[in-house]
Design a protein around this motif. Structure first.
Motif, PDB file in Angstrom:
ATOM      1  N   ASN A  69     -14.662   6.791   3.429  1.00 43.57           N
ATOM      2  CA  ASN A  69     -15.439   7.597   4.368  1.00 43.57           C
ATOM      3  C   ASN A  69     -14.891   7.496   5.795  1.00 43.57           C
ATOM      4  N   ASP A  70     -14.583   6.281   6.254  1.00 41.32           N
ATOM      5  CA  ASP A  70     -14.089   6.113   7.631  1.00 41.32           C
ATOM      6  C   ASP A  70     -12.713   6.756   7.806  1.00 41.32           C
ATOM      7  N   ILE A  71     -11.867   6.653   6.768  1.00 44.62           N
ATOM      8  CA  ILE A  71     -10.542   7.274   6.837  1.00 44.62           C
ATOM      9  C   ILE A  71     -10.671   8.787   6.924  1.00 44.62           C
ATOM     10  N   ALA A  72     -11.573   9.352   6.139  1.00 48.78           N
ATOM     11  CA  ALA A  72     -11.793  10.796   6.182  1.00 48.78           C
ATOM     12  C   ALA A  72     -12.287  11.224   7.556  1.00 48.78           C
ATOM     13  N   SER A  73     -13.208  10.447   8.115  1.00 48.11           N
ATOM     14  CA  SER A  73     -13.760  10.780   9.430  1.00 48.11           C
ATOM     15  C   SER A  73     -12.674  10.733  10.500  1.00 48.11           C
ATOM     16  N   ALA A  74     -11.828   9.687  10.454  1.00 46.87           N
ATOM     17  CA  ALA A  74     -10.767   9.550  11.455  1.00 46.87           C
ATOM     18  C   ALA A  74      -9.746  10.671  11.345  1.00 46.87           C
ATOM     19  N   ALA A  75      -9.539  11.192  10.149  1.00 44.78           N
ATOM     20  CA  ALA A  75      -8.558  12.256   9.942  1.00 44.78           C
ATOM     21  C   ALA A  75      -9.160  13.647  10.117  1.00 44.78           C
ATOM     22  N   GLY A  76     -10.453  13.708  10.352  1.00 45.39           N
ATOM     23  CA  GLY A  76     -11.114  15.005  10.495  1.00 45.39           C
ATOM     24  C   GLY A  76     -11.221  15.755   9.183  1.00 45.39           C
ATOM     25  N   ALA A  77     -11.252  15.006   8.080  1.00 37.14           N
ATOM     26  CA  ALA A  77     -11.297  15.618   6.748  1.00 37.14           C
ATOM     27  C   ALA A  77     -12.699  15.540   6.170  1.00 37.14           C
ATOM     28  N   ARG A  78     -13.032  16.521   5.375  1.00 32.48           N
ATOM     29  CA  ARG A  78     -14.286  16.499   4.638  1.00 32.48           C
ATOM     30  C   ARG A  78     -14.135  15.533   3.463  1.00 32.48           C
ATOM     31  N   ILE A  79     -15.244  14.868   3.075  1.00 27.94           N
ATOM     32  CA  ILE A  79     -15.207  13.970   1.928  1.00 27.94           C
ATOM     33  C   ILE A  79     -16.122  14.520   0.840  1.00 27.94           C
ATOM     34  N   PHE A  80     -15.668  14.436  -0.396  1.00 29.84           N
ATOM     35  CA  PHE A  80     -16.452  14.903  -1.540  1.00 29.84           C
ATOM     36  C   PHE A  80     -16.479  13.787  -2.568  1.00 29.84           C
ATOM     37  N   ARG A  81     -17.663  13.382  -2.989  1.00 27.53           N
ATOM     38  CA  ARG A  81     -17.803  12.288  -3.942  1.00 27.53           C
ATOM     39  C   ARG A  81     -18.153  12.836  -5.325  1.00 27.53           C
ATOM     40  N   THR A  82     -17.518  12.244  -6.326  1.00 32.25           N
ATOM     41  CA  THR A  82     -17.739  12.705  -7.688  1.00 32.25           C
ATOM     42  C   THR A  82     -17.395  11.584  -8.667  1.00 32.25           C
ATOM     43  N   ILE A  83     -17.870  11.705  -9.886  1.00 34.19           N
ATOM     44  CA  ILE A  83     -17.422  10.814 -10.958  1.00 34.19           C
ATOM     45  C   ILE A  83     -16.526  11.561 -11.933  1.00 34.19           C
ATOM     46  N   ASN A  84     -16.326  12.853 -11.678  1.00 24.67           N
ATOM     47  CA  ASN A  84     -15.517  13.674 -12.587  1.00 24.67           C
ATOM     48  C   ASN A  84     -14.736  14.690 -11.777  1.00 24.67           C
ATOM     49  N   SER A  85     -13.430  14.449 -11.645  1.00 20.62           N
ATOM     50  CA  SER A  85     -12.599  15.351 -10.846  1.00 20.62           C
ATOM     51  C   SER A  85     -12.398  16.704 -11.513  1.00 20.62           C
ATOM     52  N   ASN A  86     -12.773  16.831 -12.778  1.00 22.32           N
ATOM     53  CA  ASN A  86     -12.650  18.117 -13.470  1.00 22.32           C
ATOM     54  C   ASN A  86     -13.954  18.903 -13.516  1.00 22.32           C
ATOM     55  N   SER A  87     -14.982  18.398 -12.838  1.00 21.35           N
ATOM     56  CA  SER A  87     -16.272  19.093 -12.835  1.00 21.35           C
ATOM     57  C   SER A  87     -16.180  20.389 -12.030  1.00 21.35           C
ATOM     58  N   VAL A  88     -17.076  21.299 -12.320  1.00 20.66           N
ATOM     59  CA  VAL A  88     -17.082  22.596 -11.627  1.00 20.66           C
ATOM     60  C   VAL A  88     -17.265  22.399 -10.125  1.00 20.66           C
ATOM     61  N   ASP A  89     -18.183  21.524  -9.747  1.00 17.39           N
ATOM     62  CA  ASP A  89     -18.440  21.292  -8.322  1.00 17.39           C
ATOM     63  C   ASP A  89     -17.202  20.748  -7.606  1.00 17.39           C
ATOM     64  N   CYS A  90     -16.515  19.823  -8.261  1.00 16.14           N
ATOM     65  CA  CYS A  90     -15.313  19.249  -7.648  1.00 16.14           C
ATOM     66  C   CYS A  90     -14.214  20.305  -7.541  1.00 16.14           C
ATOM     67  N   LEU A  91     -13.999  21.062  -8.600  1.00 22.45           N
ATOM     68  CA  LEU A  91     -12.975  22.108  -8.570  1.00 22.45           C
ATOM     69  C   LEU A  91     -13.278  23.131  -7.486  1.00 22.45           C
ATOM     70  N   ASP A  92     -14.548  23.475  -7.320  1.00 29.68           N
ATOM     71  CA  ASP A  92     -14.938  24.427  -6.273  1.00 29.68           C
ATOM     72  C   ASP A  92     -14.645  23.847  -4.889  1.00 29.68           C
ATOM     73  N   ALA A  93     -14.960  22.565  -4.698  1.00 30.38           N
ATOM     74  CA  ALA A  93     -14.731  21.935  -3.389  1.00 30.38           C
ATOM     75  C   ALA A  93     -13.247  21.928  -3.049  1.00 30.38           C
ATOM     76  N   ILE A  94     -12.415  21.614  -4.023  1.00 29.96           N
ATOM     77  CA  ILE A  94     -10.967  21.598  -3.772  1.00 29.96           C
ATOM     78  C   ILE A  94     -10.456  23.009  -3.518  1.00 29.96           C
ATOM     79  N   GLY A  95     -10.913  23.949  -4.344  1.00 28.93           N
ATOM     80  CA  GLY A  95     -10.467  25.331  -4.192  1.00 28.93           C
ATOM     81  C   GLY A  95     -10.838  25.931  -2.851  1.00 28.93           C
ATOM     82  N   GLN A  96     -12.001  25.549  -2.329  1.00 26.37           N
ATOM     83  CA  GLN A  96     -12.474  26.097  -1.053  1.00 26.37           C
ATOM     84  C   GLN A  96     -11.894  25.366   0.157  1.00 26.37           C
TER      85      GLN A  96
END
Length: 285
Positions: free
Chosen positions: A31-58
């Motif tokens: 979280n702190d690394i993402a904040s320092a880099a100005g990046a959004r953070i998305f938490r998941t337990i499944n990188s192939n889930s629809v929500d995760c794929l949507d977050a990456i795609g967007q």
């Protein structure tokens, strides 16, 4: 590294749900690394889930880096950025494809290893190589020290490769399949010490599955005892004891008879918070 490179910006970091972090011994909250880099953070337990794929795609990212994530990237994930998904594997690919490459490197007594930066392929760790950073494995290498050396190797490769990736000139070097080997998954239970084994093999297991992993372990009067550091001793036949029996003890360490000699245990942790007794036999529940 990406955030410090003029041609790059870090748009999104995908990481584990905090509730699942306890299942992964090497988890680090980003979280702190993402904040320092100005990046959004998305938490998941499944990188192939629809929500995760949507977050990456967007996210609008041009490249996807898959580093320190053990799940297989399935077809829908790979279709997010065809030909622009990059992975890191802590072995000299094509050797040691698969799981638990760091412990296996030590268990196999590998004298040299490497970090491999690659384009993700259609199977486990078989993608074309972008770069490799080779280094020697120390005779006393531990999982913790090897982990740190791989992080350093990755930093070196990113320094070399990011400009090439941005310019579209990064190499795609095909792996030579005739040299491919595969490392099987390891579980915490694989850290159980068999005192019938050679002292050097037990010592190697202790180094291979130590921190940040759960550790090599045995049992003392039914209680789990985790061993973090040990040294093989020259026996000279002075001690006659049962395999697993403690033959010597001080405030700082205790010495155990193994299948071919003595092993001095120098750092350990007991669930019962008690010291093993002299002449007791380790290993039985």
């Amino acid at each position: 590294m990406i955030a410090r490179s003029a041609d790059w910006s870090l748009e999104l970091i995908v990481t584990l749900e905090l509730e699942a972090a306890g299942r992964h011994s090497d988890f680090v909250d980003l979280n702190d690394i993402a904040s320092a880099a100005g990046a959004r953070i998305f938490r998941t337990i499944n990188s192939n889930s629809v929500d995760c794929l949507d977050a990456i795609g967007q996210s609008g990212a041009d490249f996807i880096f898959v580093i320190g994530w053990s799940q297989i990237c399935r077809e829908e994930f790979m279709n997010l950025k065809p030909g622009k998904i990059i992975g890191y594997h802590p072995s000299p690919l094509p050797r040691l494809r698969g799981r638990a490459a760091l412990p296996w490197t030590i268990l196999l007594n590998e004298p040299i290893t490497a970090g491999s930066l690659m384009w993700l392929g259609d199977d486990v760790d078989n993608g074309d190589l972008i770069d490799q950073q080779f280094f020697h494995v120390a005779p006393n290498e531990t999982a913790e020290s090897l982990y740190a050396r791989h992080q350093a190797a990755l930093a070196v490769m990113l320094e070399r490769s990011l400009k090439l990736l941005a310019a579209g000139t990064a190499p795609r070097l095909q792996q030579d399949e005739q040299y491919a080997t595969y490392a099987a998954k390891r579980t915490p239970a694989d850290g159980l010490i068999d005192w019938r084994a050679a002292a050097a093999d037990i010592e190697r297991l202790i180094r291979a599955v130590g921190k940040p992993y759960p550790g090599a372990f045995t049992y003392d009067r039914g209680e789990r005892l985790t061993v973090w550091r040990s040294t093989v001793l020259h026996d000279a036949g002075r001690f006659h004891a049962t395999v697993g029996q403690i033959v010597d003890q001080t405030e700082e360490h205790f010495t155990v008879m193994t299948g071919d000699g003595l092993l001095r245990v120098e750092d350990w942790e007991s669930g019962a918070n008690r010291r093993p007794r002299l002449h007791s036999v380790l290993g039985s529940l």
